[in-house]
Scaffold this motif. Structure first.
Motif, PDB file in Angstrom:
ATOM      1  N   ALA A 133       7.592  19.442  -5.045  1.00 11.85           N
ATOM      2  CA  ALA A 133       8.144  20.740  -4.657  1.00 11.85           C
ATOM      3  C   ALA A 133       8.623  21.523  -5.872  1.00 11.85           C
ATOM      4  O   ALA A 133       8.440  22.740  -5.948  1.00 11.85           O
ATOM      5  CB  ALA A 133       9.293  20.545  -3.666  1.00 11.85           C
ATOM      6  N   VAL A 134       9.189  20.838  -6.846  1.00 10.43           N
ATOM      7  CA  VAL A 134       9.633  21.503  -8.075  1.00 10.43           C
ATOM      8  C   VAL A 134       8.435  22.055  -8.839  1.00 10.43           C
ATOM      9  O   VAL A 134       8.456  23.189  -9.326  1.00 10.43           O
ATOM     10  CB  VAL A 134      10.452  20.522  -8.950  1.00 10.43           C
ATOM     11  CG1 VAL A 134      10.703  21.095 -10.325  1.00 10.43           C
ATOM     12  CG2 VAL A 134      11.761  20.173  -8.261  1.00 10.43           C
ATOM     13  N   ARG A 135       7.362  21.277  -8.918  1.00  4.78           N
ATOM     14  CA  ARG A 135       6.157  21.755  -9.602  1.00  4.78           C
ATOM     15  C   ARG A 135       5.520  22.917  -8.849  1.00  4.78           C
ATOM     16  O   ARG A 135       5.039  23.876  -9.451  1.00  4.78           O
ATOM     17  CB  ARG A 135       5.158  20.619  -9.741  1.00  4.78           C
ATOM     18  CG  ARG A 135       5.598  19.565 -10.716  1.00  4.78           C
ATOM     19  CD  ARG A 135       4.572  18.454 -10.824  1.00  4.78           C
ATOM     20  NE  ARG A 135       5.091  17.365 -11.611  1.00  4.78           N
ATOM     21  CZ  ARG A 135       5.365  16.163 -11.135  1.00  4.78           C
ATOM     22  NH1 ARG A 135       5.133  15.886  -9.878  1.00  4.78           N
ATOM     23  NH2 ARG A 135       5.851  15.231 -11.926  1.00  4.78           N
ATOM     24  N   LEU A 136       5.504  22.825  -7.532  1.00  2.34           N
ATOM     25  CA  LEU A 136       4.936  23.891  -6.723  1.00  2.34           C
ATOM     26  C   LEU A 136       5.747  25.178  -6.848  1.00  2.34           C
ATOM     27  O   LEU A 136       5.198  26.271  -6.805  1.00  2.34           O
ATOM     28  CB  LEU A 136       4.853  23.459  -5.257  1.00  2.34           C
ATOM     29  CG  LEU A 136       4.242  24.460  -4.301  1.00  2.34           C
ATOM     30  CD1 LEU A 136       2.774  24.683  -4.644  1.00  2.34           C
ATOM     31  CD2 LEU A 136       4.403  23.988  -2.878  1.00  2.34           C
ATOM     32  N   LEU A 137       7.052  25.053  -7.040  1.00  2.00           N
ATOM     33  CA  LEU A 137       7.908  26.225  -7.193  1.00  2.00           C
ATOM     34  C   LEU A 137       7.502  27.044  -8.421  1.00  2.00           C
ATOM     35  O   LEU A 137       7.489  28.275  -8.368  1.00  2.00           O
ATOM     36  CB  LEU A 137       9.368  25.790  -7.298  1.00  2.00           C
ATOM     37  CG  LEU A 137      10.415  26.878  -7.281  1.00  2.00           C
ATOM     38  CD1 LEU A 137      10.396  27.609  -5.944  1.00  2.00           C
ATOM     39  CD2 LEU A 137      11.787  26.286  -7.542  1.00  2.00           C
TER      40      LEU A 137
ATOM     41  N   ARG B 122       9.219  11.533  -5.010  1.00  2.00           N
ATOM     42  CA  ARG B 122       7.937  12.092  -5.477  1.00  2.00           C
ATOM     43  C   ARG B 122       7.628  13.421  -4.807  1.00  2.00           C
ATOM     44  O   ARG B 122       7.116  14.338  -5.446  1.00  2.00           O
ATOM     45  CB  ARG B 122       6.812  11.096  -5.218  1.00  2.00           C
ATOM     46  CG  ARG B 122       6.849   9.944  -6.178  1.00  2.00           C
ATOM     47  CD  ARG B 122       5.685   9.035  -5.941  1.00  2.00           C
ATOM     48  NE  ARG B 122       5.703   7.985  -6.955  1.00  2.00           N
ATOM     49  CZ  ARG B 122       4.619   7.436  -7.441  1.00  2.00           C
ATOM     50  NH1 ARG B 122       3.444   7.811  -7.026  1.00  2.00           N
ATOM     51  NH2 ARG B 122       4.707   6.497  -8.346  1.00  2.00           N
ATOM     52  N   ARG B 123       7.903  13.540  -3.531  1.00  2.00           N
ATOM     53  CA  ARG B 123       7.664  14.816  -2.839  1.00  2.00           C
ATOM     54  C   ARG B 123       8.610  15.898  -3.359  1.00  2.00           C
ATOM     55  O   ARG B 123       8.243  17.062  -3.444  1.00  2.00           O
ATOM     56  CB  ARG B 123       7.839  14.658  -1.332  1.00  2.00           C
ATOM     57  CG  ARG B 123       6.848  13.731  -0.658  1.00  2.00           C
ATOM     58  CD  ARG B 123       5.376  14.134  -0.785  1.00  2.00           C
ATOM     59  NE  ARG B 123       4.726  13.953  -2.042  1.00  2.00           N
ATOM     60  CZ  ARG B 123       4.132  12.858  -2.491  1.00  2.00           C
ATOM     61  NH1 ARG B 123       4.117  11.779  -1.763  1.00  2.00           N
ATOM     62  NH2 ARG B 123       3.547  12.817  -3.660  1.00  2.00           N
ATOM     63  N   MET B 124       9.830  15.526  -3.735  1.00  2.00           N
ATOM     64  CA  MET B 124      10.769  16.490  -4.305  1.00  2.00           C
ATOM     65  C   MET B 124      10.253  16.991  -5.655  1.00  2.00           C
ATOM     66  O   MET B 124      10.323  18.180  -5.948  1.00  2.00           O
ATOM     67  CB  MET B 124      12.144  15.845  -4.459  1.00  2.00           C
ATOM     68  CG  MET B 124      13.218  16.809  -4.832  1.00  2.00           C
ATOM     69  SD  MET B 124      13.573  18.027  -3.561  1.00  2.00           S
ATOM     70  CE  MET B 124      14.177  16.980  -2.277  1.00  2.00           C
ATOM     71  N   MET B 125       9.710  16.110  -6.465  1.00  2.00           N
ATOM     72  CA  MET B 125       9.138  16.528  -7.741  1.00  2.00           C
ATOM     73  C   MET B 125       7.908  17.404  -7.524  1.00  2.00           C
ATOM     74  O   MET B 125       7.665  18.342  -8.279  1.00  2.00           O
ATOM     75  CB  MET B 125       8.784  15.314  -8.602  1.00  2.00           C
ATOM     76  CG  MET B 125       9.997  14.604  -9.163  1.00  2.00           C
ATOM     77  SD  MET B 125      11.110  15.696 -10.072  1.00  2.00           S
ATOM     78  CE  MET B 125      10.049  16.262 -11.365  1.00  2.00           C
TER      79      MET B 125
ATOM     80  N   VAL C 157       0.831  -1.194   0.000  1.00  2.00           N
ATOM     81  CA  VAL C 157       0.000   0.000   0.000  1.00  2.00           C
ATOM     82  C   VAL C 157       0.869   1.248   0.000  1.00  2.00           C
ATOM     83  O   VAL C 157       0.570   2.242  -0.654  1.00  2.00           O
ATOM     84  CB  VAL C 157      -0.943  -0.004   1.222  1.00  2.00           C
ATOM     85  CG1 VAL C 157      -1.745   1.280   1.286  1.00  2.00           C
ATOM     86  CG2 VAL C 157      -1.857  -1.206   1.185  1.00  2.00           C
ATOM     87  N   PHE C 158       1.978   1.197   0.709  1.00  2.00           N
ATOM     88  CA  PHE C 158       2.843   2.362   0.845  1.00  2.00           C
ATOM     89  C   PHE C 158       4.065   2.246  -0.051  1.00  2.00           C
ATOM     90  O   PHE C 158       4.515   1.146  -0.377  1.00  2.00           O
ATOM     91  CB  PHE C 158       3.303   2.508   2.297  1.00  2.00           C
ATOM     92  CG  PHE C 158       2.166   2.725   3.252  1.00  2.00           C
ATOM     93  CD1 PHE C 158       1.528   3.949   3.308  1.00  2.00           C
ATOM     94  CD2 PHE C 158       1.718   1.706   4.071  1.00  2.00           C
ATOM     95  CE1 PHE C 158       0.478   4.156   4.172  1.00  2.00           C
ATOM     96  CE2 PHE C 158       0.671   1.900   4.939  1.00  2.00           C
ATOM     97  CZ  PHE C 158       0.043   3.133   4.996  1.00  2.00           C
ATOM     98  N   LEU C 159       4.591   3.400  -0.441  1.00  2.00           N
ATOM     99  CA  LEU C 159       5.822   3.429  -1.223  1.00  2.00           C
ATOM    100  C   LEU C 159       7.020   3.314  -0.290  1.00  2.00           C
ATOM    101  O   LEU C 159       6.945   3.676   0.883  1.00  2.00           O
ATOM    102  CB  LEU C 159       5.938   4.753  -1.984  1.00  2.00           C
ATOM    103  CG  LEU C 159       4.905   5.014  -3.068  1.00  2.00           C
ATOM    104  CD1 LEU C 159       5.063   6.422  -3.599  1.00  2.00           C
ATOM    105  CD2 LEU C 159       5.048   4.012  -4.176  1.00  2.00           C
TER     106      LEU C 159
END
Length: 92
Positions: free
Chosen positions: A23-27, A18-21, A8-10
């Motif tokens: 953050a890049v999109r949110l930037l 994935r969270r780093m990507m 179920v979990f990564l």
């Protein structure tokens, strides 16, 4: 919905990638919003005495630009340090 037999979990490294990507999109979205902020500042055409000079707006825009460059550099550097993971399970 999760396939039968798949976790179920990564794993932790994949989750961080994935969270780093994210953050890049949110930037990019944050930068666009910050660049639009001077449009809300009072202008001389409105008739108020509280208008800001154009030089201040340009300093703000270039300051935001430099902060976005520095943040993108730091995020790219952090992402480069992350270990590579295999995508055997495919996209989740």
């Amino acid at each position: 919905m999760a396939r039968p037999g798949t976790p179920v979990f990564l794993e932790r490294s994949r989750y961080r990638q994935r969270r780093m990507m994210d953050a890049v999109r949110l930037l990019a979205v944050l930068g666009a919003g910050l660049w639009m902020l001077p449009l809300l500042w009072p202008s001389a055409g409105v008739g108020t005495s509280e208008s800001l000079p154009m030089s201040r707006a340009l300093l703000y825009i270039f300051g935001v630009w430099w902060v976005l460059i520095a943040a993108a550099y730091l995020l790219a550097r952090q992402q480069r340090r992350m270990p590579e993971t295999s995508d055997d399970a495919g996209p989740l």
